[in-house]
Write an enzyme that holds these catalytic residues in place. Structure first.
Site, mmCIF file in Angstrom:
data_model
loop_
_atom_site.group_PDB
_atom_site.id
_atom_site.type_symbol
_atom_site.label_atom_id
_atom_site.label_comp_id
_atom_site.label_asym_id
_atom_site.label_seq_id
_atom_site.Cartn_x
_atom_site.Cartn_y
_atom_site.Cartn_z
ATOM 1 N N HIS A 326 47.630 47.220 30.890
ATOM 2 C CA HIS A 326 46.709 46.159 30.927
ATOM 3 C C HIS A 326 46.996 45.377 29.774
ATOM 4 O O HIS A 326 47.370 45.847 28.634
ATOM 5 C CB HIS A 326 45.417 46.891 30.495
ATOM 6 C CG HIS A 326 43.997 46.095 30.707
ATOM 7 N ND1 HIS A 326 44.042 44.828 29.897
ATOM 8 C CD2 HIS A 326 43.377 45.976 31.722
ATOM 9 C CE1 HIS A 326 42.776 44.104 30.134
ATOM 10 N NE2 HIS A 326 42.573 44.724 31.172
ATOM 11 N N ARG A 346 39.217 36.921 29.372
ATOM 12 C CA ARG A 346 40.076 35.858 30.029
ATOM 13 C C ARG A 346 39.382 35.163 31.190
ATOM 14 O O ARG A 346 39.507 33.807 31.245
ATOM 15 C CB ARG A 346 41.494 36.329 30.351
ATOM 16 C CG ARG A 346 42.123 36.527 29.056
ATOM 17 C CD ARG A 346 43.403 37.348 29.389
ATOM 18 N NE ARG A 346 43.227 38.659 29.677
ATOM 19 C CZ ARG A 346 43.933 39.263 30.865
ATOM 20 N NH1 ARG A 346 44.593 38.641 31.255
ATOM 21 N NH2 ARG A 346 43.474 40.646 30.998
#
Lengths: 556, 242
Positions: A326, A346
């Site tokens: 990740h 994000r």
């Protein structure tokens, strides 16, 4: 601990470039995403999977010669924790469907098996709900907005994320079942974030072409897990639970079917047999093997047990040659290192920045590409930010979310992380976060078909332990979906098998004996035993004095 | 540059160990030599597996927290509470109503709350626990659900409650009633389920399943991307496969 004066100085640079970045984003001017060729180039050069030392061939078993992470190979090339001749195969418990693992897939499977008439037993080495599902944050994908999205586009995104290698029938099951599965969770009372009229809010995730990420603030996985757990525990007559007890081997019968497990009680240190007409493997992933010494987002029990048990019983593995990192794990403060910072940051617009507060990658590339770009920025271009303990990271500019979506958005939408950082005197609605890639997801696993069946009759697999759905790389929001979709499918299939396919027979561990012979013939394995069950975070200075290895009198 | 490790004494269930002062209680116990088999889950403050009770020197106060979040402090005396016997009011969600009577039947002890606020003070997630219990008593399920949303179900509130309420199980009942009966269902989702069941997308998916990699790549590149900062009403130019 709060940011040091040196880091606070660097944060000023981030603040300086923020107004311009916010303005551009408001105008819809995004940093361009990479082309497929650019993606491949950064993956080849910087993704941890592509390092020369990242693979070793498996020496025995059905996948002999398949090169995957050495940490997983070590687990496979090990002897059983038990001498198969010593195990008491008279069952202490008998059930229709045995579910190994108490995470999202296991509990969803248990509920569905119960609804299809089976008596269920959940076996879990920690507690029901101590699982990666509980820790998933950002969301669950499903097409639900009819005017712009459908399973067709979801499928394309899944395949693009997975490098077009996914098993088509599994990807089809994932996207096709998604709306029904989401509606099921809604009917169970999951508090998804909605408009007052019931319309579900959706955002983007990395690699999605339509906003189809549904969420429950920033604790989507916890909300799904605690709801499923509550549902299962409300039917104690039909779904029984044995916790703090691991499965260590599958048990087969002389009809060639999977017929139970050898279990290990962590408190009494006793091994015993559970007999079942069908077994659902839902043991989750393997982040706690710390592949290439990466920190991990995974929960304490993620040690790949199901891979080992299934493999010894002859079930093929697939897609384990890729591991998902990740991109945004915590690299500061140290107390919470490795912890997941949801992709939703994000998704809601937070930029990724280097030490000079420059954007160097579009924030919504697929996870593998995004992670590789971080590593390139820090390792090759030397533009990472060093932490006091010698780690490195890049900025995730969370405060710009408040600038984009209104003051208070960070605290409301990321309440879990906001509180967590506030404990360390960092207000993430005002200061950015330092992040670096962290070991996150086992892309591959036991080979299954769309009914969640493995090649061994009576053995099913669902969730992270299974492979093929996500190809070589999973997109955000497709694992919560995966555990629910394939958990439900496994539960249904297993309950049907109980009614129509299961045959009674003599229980045995011949497959383990055969596997041991193979290991000995190949001269590999050394003194290792597996599955690991729990990681060792003991202090080496203490460990070296723990010299009792067998029972001497009453105290070990 | 090697930073100097500062060791402090902590007492794990009465026994003293010297541990670095930069560690959480969980990591301090491992540093001391414990192999945790209980009281450890996500290690990130969300699963509620690792409750502890502790007291600091020169204080009469019994404090509670999560071992993976609480920092080791000099002289702390701690006990781990990996399991606490919570009460569960067994029910079938489809057969209970979003009304105060449901709580009266399943969790009558809720109505014995003495409003001491100890639950709130003990919550590692800083939830207004007493307020949501009071909301349940008033029959305000919406408020109970919203106030308790961050609950990790560690049970530390129950361990301190003089009225012996199993707050976490009360709260999840409120949330599940809210989610399933009070908030309107998503109509667009229900329609999508119908469309899938009617087979509307089968043909498109069949084409994709049969497509070779080059064709898939071509279709993938040609996808029209929904811009980030657009309202939900945004629609793609092409209606194909919708």
């Amino acid at each position: 601990m709060p940011y040091t004066p040196e880091l606070k100085q660097l944060i000023k640079k981030v603040e300086a470039t923020r107004p311009e970045r916010v303005r551009r984003k408001k105008e819809g001017k995004e940093m361009p995403a990479m082309s497929l060729e650019e993606r491949q180039a950064v993956l080849d050069a910087f993704h941890p999977d592509c390092k020369k030392t990242s693979k070793r061939s498996i020496g025995v078993g059905v996948n002999k010669g398949y090169a995957i992470s050495p940490e997983i190979v070590d687990q496979l090339e090990s002897k059983s924790r038990v001498n198969p001749d010593q195990v008491d195969l008279n069952p202490r418990f008998t059930t229709d469907v045995l579910v190994v693992g108490g995470g999202g897939a296991g509990v969803a499977a248990a509920i569905m098996a119960k609804e299809h008439g089976a008596k269920v037993l959940i076996l879990t080495k920690l507690r029901v709900g101590d699982a990666n599902t509980m820790m998933a944050e950002g969301g669950i994908q499903s097409s639900s907005k009819l005017h712009k999205d459908s399973p067709y586009y979801h499928y394309l995104d899944v395949l693009g994320g997975g490098h077009f290698k996914n098993v088509p029938e599994l990807a089809e099951a994932l996207v096709g079942d998604a709306p029904e599965t989401l509606a099921w969770l809604e009917s169970l009372g999951c508090m998804f974030t909605k408009d007052p009229d019931g319309r579900l809010l959706t955002i983007h995730g990395g690699g999605t072409c339509r906003k189809r990420m549904h969420y429950a603030a920033d604790i989507t996985g916890a909300e799904i897990m605690r709801t499923l757990r509550d549902e299962a525990l409300n039917f104690p007559e039909d779904i029984k639970v044995i916790d703090f007890t691991s499965a260590v081997e599958l048990v087969l019968n002389d009809q060639g079917q999977c017929a139970g497990v050898v279990a290990y009680n962590h408190e009494t240190e006793e091994y015993f047999t559970i007999k079942a007409k069908a077994v659902i493997m839902a043991t989750g992933g393997s982040g706690r093997l710390h592949i290439q010494n990466f920190m991990t987002t995974n929960h304490y029990g993620a040690t790949g047990d199901g891979l080992v048990m299934g493999y010894r019983a002859g079930v093929e593995l697939n897609f384990l040659h890729t591991v998902q990192f990740h991109p945004t794990g915590v690299s500061y403060p140290d107390q919470i290192e490795g912890l997941l910072l949801t992709e939703k940051f994000r998704g809601m617009g937070a930029n990724i920045l280097n030490i000079d507060a420059e954007q160097f990658v579009f924030e919504r590339e697929p996870r593998d590409v995004e992670a590789a770009a971080f590593i390139r920025e820090c390792e090759e271009r030397k533009k990472g930010i060093a932490t006091p303990s010698g780690k490195v990271g890049v900025w995730l500019d969370s405060p710009m979310i408040d600038d984009l979506k209104g003051k208070g958005t960070v605290e409301k939408e990321f309440v879990g992380k906001w509180k967590l950082y506030m404990r360390h005197d960092i207000d993430i609605s005002k200061e950015p976060m330092l992040t670096y890639p962290t070991l996150h997801y086992q892309n591959g696993g036991l080979k299954i078909n769309a009914r969640s069946e493995t090649s061994l009759p009576g053995l099913y697999a669902a969730g992270e332990v299974a492979g093929g759905i996500h190809g070589e790389n999973r997109l955000m929001g497709n694992s919560l979906l995966d555990v629910c979709v394939f958990g439900r499918r496994a539960g249904r299939s297993a309950a049907e098998f109980v009614k129509s396919g299961a045959k009674d027979g003599k229980l045995g561990l011949e497959h383990v004996k055969k596997y041991h012979q193979e290991l000995e013939a190949a001269g590999i394995g050394g003194g290792r035993v597996s599955p690991m069950l729990l990681p060792d975070y003991g202090n080496p200075d203490v460990r070296k004095n723990q010299i009792t290895t067998c029972y001497l009198g009453t105290i070990r | 540059m090697e930073t100097k490790v500062n060791l402090i004494p902590i007492h794990v269930m009465g026994k003293q160990y010297m541990v670095p002062d930069t560690l959480t209680v969980m990591k301090a116990m491992e540093y001391a030599g414990y192999q945790l088999t209980r009281g450890c889950g996500c290690r990130g403050g969300i699963c509620g597996a690792c409750g502890i009770a502790f007291r600091l020197p020169d204080s009469y106060k019994i404090e509670v927290g999560l071992a993976c979040q609480a920092m080791a402090q000099p002289g702390m005396y701690l006990a781990v509470l990996p399991f606490f016997p919570n009460k569960r009011g067994i029910h079938d969600l489809n057969k209970v109503k979003a009304a105060v009577d449901t709580f009266k039947a399943l969790y009558p002890e809720v109505f014995k709350c003495v409003s001491c606020n100890t639950c709130t003070k003990s919550c590692p997630m800083s939830i207004e626990v007493m307020d949501y219990i009071n909301a349940v008593i008033r029959g305000d399920i919406v408020q109970a659900a919203e106030l308790s949303f961050d609950c990790v179900m560690c049970g530390l509130c129950t361990s301190r409650c003089p009225a012996e309420i199993s707050h976490a199980n009360v709260a999840i009942l409120a949330r599940r009633l809210y989610g399933s009966q009070i908030t309107p269902r998503a109509e667009h989702l229900a329609k999508q389920v119908e469309q899938v069941k009617a087979g509307k997308f089968n043909e498109g998916l069949d084409q994709l399943k049969k497509a070779d990699v080059n064709k898939l790549k071509e279709l993938y590149k040609a996808r029209e991307a929904e811009p980030d900062n657009t309202p939900d009403e945004w629609a793609p130019k092409s209606n194909d496969y919708l």
